[in-house]
Design a protein around this motif. Structure first.
Motif, PDB file in Angstrom:
ATOM      1  N   GLY A  74      37.655  37.990  54.735  1.00 46.15           N
ATOM      2  CA  GLY A  74      36.398  37.486  54.189  1.00 46.15           C
ATOM      3  C   GLY A  74      36.529  36.767  52.871  1.00 46.15           C
ATOM      4  N   GLY A  75      37.746  36.749  52.292  1.00 48.80           N
ATOM      5  CA  GLY A  75      37.982  35.956  51.094  1.00 48.80           C
ATOM      6  C   GLY A  75      37.852  36.688  49.774  1.00 48.80           C
ATOM      7  N   THR A  76      38.018  38.013  49.762  1.00 54.68           N
ATOM      8  CA  THR A  76      37.939  38.759  48.502  1.00 54.68           C
ATOM      9  C   THR A  76      38.966  38.264  47.499  1.00 54.68           C
ATOM     10  N   ILE A  77      40.206  38.094  47.942  1.00 60.06           N
ATOM     11  CA  ILE A  77      41.281  37.692  47.026  1.00 60.06           C
ATOM     12  C   ILE A  77      41.074  36.269  46.530  1.00 60.06           C
ATOM     13  N   SER A  78      40.717  35.360  47.419  1.00 61.20           N
ATOM     14  CA  SER A  78      40.507  33.970  47.001  1.00 61.20           C
ATOM     15  C   SER A  78      39.327  33.860  46.042  1.00 61.20           C
ATOM     16  N   ARG A  79      38.292  34.642  46.273  1.00 61.43           N
ATOM     17  CA  ARG A  79      37.128  34.629  45.380  1.00 61.43           C
ATOM     18  C   ARG A  79      37.519  35.107  43.987  1.00 61.43           C
TER      19      ARG A  79
END
Length: 507
Positions: free
Chosen positions: A305-310
Motif C-alpha cells: 500500500g506504499g507505507t515505505i514510499s510515503r
C-alpha cells in the motif's frame, strides 16, 4: 431419457462436467482457505492430499456400485448429490474454520496447528463432494461400454474427455472466474453445473428441470455475496489473483492492509502522523548513509500500500526518486484508494520483483526488499544466492540493500539469509527493528555503513531516535564457510520460519 438408457454423447458430457468441477473445486479451495490458514506449502499439501484421498475412495466405491447397479438414474443422482455438496462448501467453511478457534491458537501453535487444523477443515469441506465426483468416472465407463467389449477404448475416451474438462476447470477459475466473481461464486458455479446436468438426467419434465435449476440459482446466488472475514472495522474486503485482502480501520482513523489469515499486516496508514512505530520506519534512515545533497534512486520490492514510499517521500521529497514494484494490481489500486499512494516522486510497476530486476537497466542507490507472500514468510526466491547476485548487479558502487526479517540475529532464518548475502556483498550488518519488535533489519552492500564517524544531524530530527537505536544495535556479519547458503535449488525459508514460530529454532 429412460431408466436404463443414455447415449454415449450424453455420458461424455457428464464426464466433461464432472472433470471440470473437480479441478474448479480444488483450485478454488486454496483461495477459500486462505483467509483462515494462508496459502503456504502446507495448505496446498493438505488440499492435494485430501482431493486424492476423496477421489480414490470414490473410484473404489463407484466401481463396485456400478457393477451391481449400472442404472442411469443412479449416475445422475450422484451428480445431484455432488452438486448440492459443492454448493454447500462456501456456506459451511466459515463456521467450520471458526469452530477450531483459529484466531486464538495460530500464533501459539504455529505451523503444526495450521497443518492439523487445515487438514481437518479441508477434509470436512471436500471429502463428500469429491468422493461423489470420484464415483462418476467408473460409473460412466461401465455404462459407456455396457454393450461392447472394447473396454480399453471406452475407458480411454471417457478419461480423455474428463481430463479436457479438468484442464478447463484449472484455467477458467484462475484466469477468469475467481478474479471476476470471487471464490464463493466460482465454487457455486461448479455445483450449479453439476446440479443442472443431474436434474436433466433425473427429472423427466422440462418444467420440473427448469424450476429445480432456478431454485438452485436463486439460493446459491447469496453465497457469492457473503463476506468472508469482514468485521465492523472492515473498509474493504476482496480477492485478487494472489491474496484474500482486507483493509481494516481503527477508531483513530488508522488503516492496515491485511492479507489472507491476518497474522500481520502489509501496510499501515495514520492520518495524523508519518511514523508507524513498526519496522517500516527504519527504512527512512537509509539516506543518511549518503551525502546530504546527493539525489538517490530508490527501489522498493514489495510496495504493497506504499507505507515505505510515503515515509521516504515525506522526509526527503524530490531528493529521492522511488520505483515501487508490486506484483498484485489490486493491491496497487487499494494503495491509491486507502493508503495515500501516489507521491510525485514515485513510479509504480505492476510486476514480479525478480522479473523487474532481470529486465531493468537502472542502477539503484537503495534497494529495499519488503515482499511477503504471507504475513510472516519472505518469498524464498528473494533470499537466495542467485537473487542477491541479481540485486548486486543493479546496485550502485556505494549502494545499500535493506530488508526486514522476522527473528533475532541468532535465529536460523536470519543467519541463513545474512550468510547468503555475505557471499555476495562485502559488508552485511544486522540491527534491531525496535526495542519491542521481534524483527531484524539487515543492511548490506560493498562498503562499511555503521561507523563511529557517521553523521546524522542533517537527517530530519524526527528520525534521530531511530538512527541512534539502529546504529547502537548494529553488528557486522562475517561469512561462515560452513554455514547455510540459500540457493534456488535449496532454500527452506518456510520451514525455518515455522521452526521460529514454534520456538524450535535451535539456533
Amino acid at each position: 431419457m429412460s431408466e436404463n438408457h443414455v447415449t454415449r454423447k450424453q455420458l461424455l458430457i457428464v464426464a466433461f462436467v464432472s472433470g471440470a468441477a473437480i479441478m474448479t473445486i480444488e483450485i478454488a479451495a486454496a483461495r477459500l482457505l486462505a483467509p483462515y490458514f494462508g496459502t503456504s506449502l502446507l495448505i496446498w499439501t493438505n488440499i492435494i492430499g485430501v482431493v486424492l484421498l476423496a477421489l480414490s475412495a470414490g473410484y473404489f466405491f463407484g466401481g463396485r456400485i456400478a457393477d451391481r447397479r449400472p442404472h442411469v438414474r443412479l449416475l445422475f443422482t450422484l451428480l445431484v448429490a455432488a452438486g448440492a455438496a459443492g454448493i454447500a462448501i462456501p456456506w459451511v467453511v466459515r463456521p467450520i474454520a471458526r469452530f477450531v478457534t483459529l484466531d486464538a491458537l495460530l500464533l501459539q501453535s504455529g505451523s503444526f496447528f495450521i497443518f492439523i487444523a487445515s487438514f481437518a477443515v479441508t477434509l470436512l469441506l471436500l471429502a463428500v463432494p469429491l468422493c461423489l465426483l470420484g464415483m462418476i468416472s467408473p460409473f460412466i465407463i461401465k455404462l459407456y461400454s455396457i454393450d461392447q467389449h472394447r473396454v480399453g477404448e471406452s475407458s480411454g475416451t471417457v478419461f480423455a474427455v474428463s481430463t479436457v474438462g479438468s484442464i478447463i476447470g484449472t484455467f477458467l477459475p484462475a484466469l477468469f472466474l475467481i478474479p471476476t466473481f470471487g471464490t464463493n461464486a466460482t465454487i457455486t458455479s461448479a455445483g450449479v453445473a453439476l446440479l443442472a446436468v443431474g436434474c436433466w438426467g433425473t427429472l423427466h419434465s422440462t418444467a420440473t428441470r427448469t424450476a429445480a435449476l432456478l431454485l438452485t440459482l436463486i439460493a446459491s446466488s447469496f453465497a457469492g455475496s457473503a463476506g468472508i472475514r469482514a468485521t465492523s472495522a472492515t473498509l474493504y474486503e476482496g480477492e485478487s489473483l494472489y491474496h484474500y485482502i482486507r483493509v481494516e480501520q481503527g477508531t483513530d482513523g488508522s488503516r492496515r492492509l491485511i492479507f489472507n489469515e491476518g497474522l500481520g499486516f502489509q501496510s499501515e496508514f495514520h492520518p495524523d502522523r508519518i511514523l508507524t512505530g513498526n519496522y517500516f520506519d527504519y527504512y527512512s534512515t537509509l539516506p543518511i548513509f549518503f551525502n546530504s545533497g546527493r539525489k538517490l534512486n530508490v527501489l522498493i520490492l514489495g510496495l504493497a500500500g506504499g507505507t515505505i514510499s510515503r515515509q521516504l517521500s515525506h522526509f526527503y521529497g524530490d531528493r529521492l526518486h522511488i520505483d515501487g514494484v508490486e506484483i498484485d494490481k489490486k493491491v496497487i489500486d487499494i494503495g491509491y484508494r486507502f493508503f495515500d499512494l501516489g507521491q510525485k516522486n514515485l513510479s509504480v510497476f505492476n510486476e514480479d520483483g525478480t522479473v523487474y530486476l532481470m529486465r531493468s537497466v537502472k542502477k539503484y542507490d537503495i534497494v529495499i526488499v519488503d515482499a511477503y507472500h504471507e504475513e510472516l514468510y519472505i518469498p524464498w526466491t528473494m533470499t537466495t544466492l542467485e537473487f542477491w547476485r541479481l540485486v548486486s548487479e543493479k546496485l550502485s558502487p556505494d549502494g545499500i540493500v535493506a530488508m526486514n526479517v522476522i527473528g533475532n540475529p541468532d535465529t536460523k532464518l536470519v543467519r541463513a539469509i545474512t550468510n547468503t548475502q555475505a557471499s555476495v556483498f562485502q559488508s552485511v550488518f544486522t540491527a534491531g527493528a525496535g526495542e519491542n519488535n521481534l524483527n531484524t533489519t539487515v543492511v548490506s552492500g560493498n562498503r562499511v555503513f555503521f561507523s563511529d564517524d557517521l553523521k546524522y544531524d542533517t537527517a530530519p530530527e524526527e528520525l534521530w531516535p531511530l538512527i541512534r537505536y539502529l546504529t547502537s544495535t548494529a553488528e557486522s556479519v562475517l561469512p561462515d564457510p560452513g554455514g547455510p547458503v540459500l540457493t534456488n535449488d535449496k532454500a527452506p525459508v518456510e520451514f525455518m520460519t515455522d521452526s521460529l514460530m514454534l520456538g524450535q529454532d535451535g539456533a
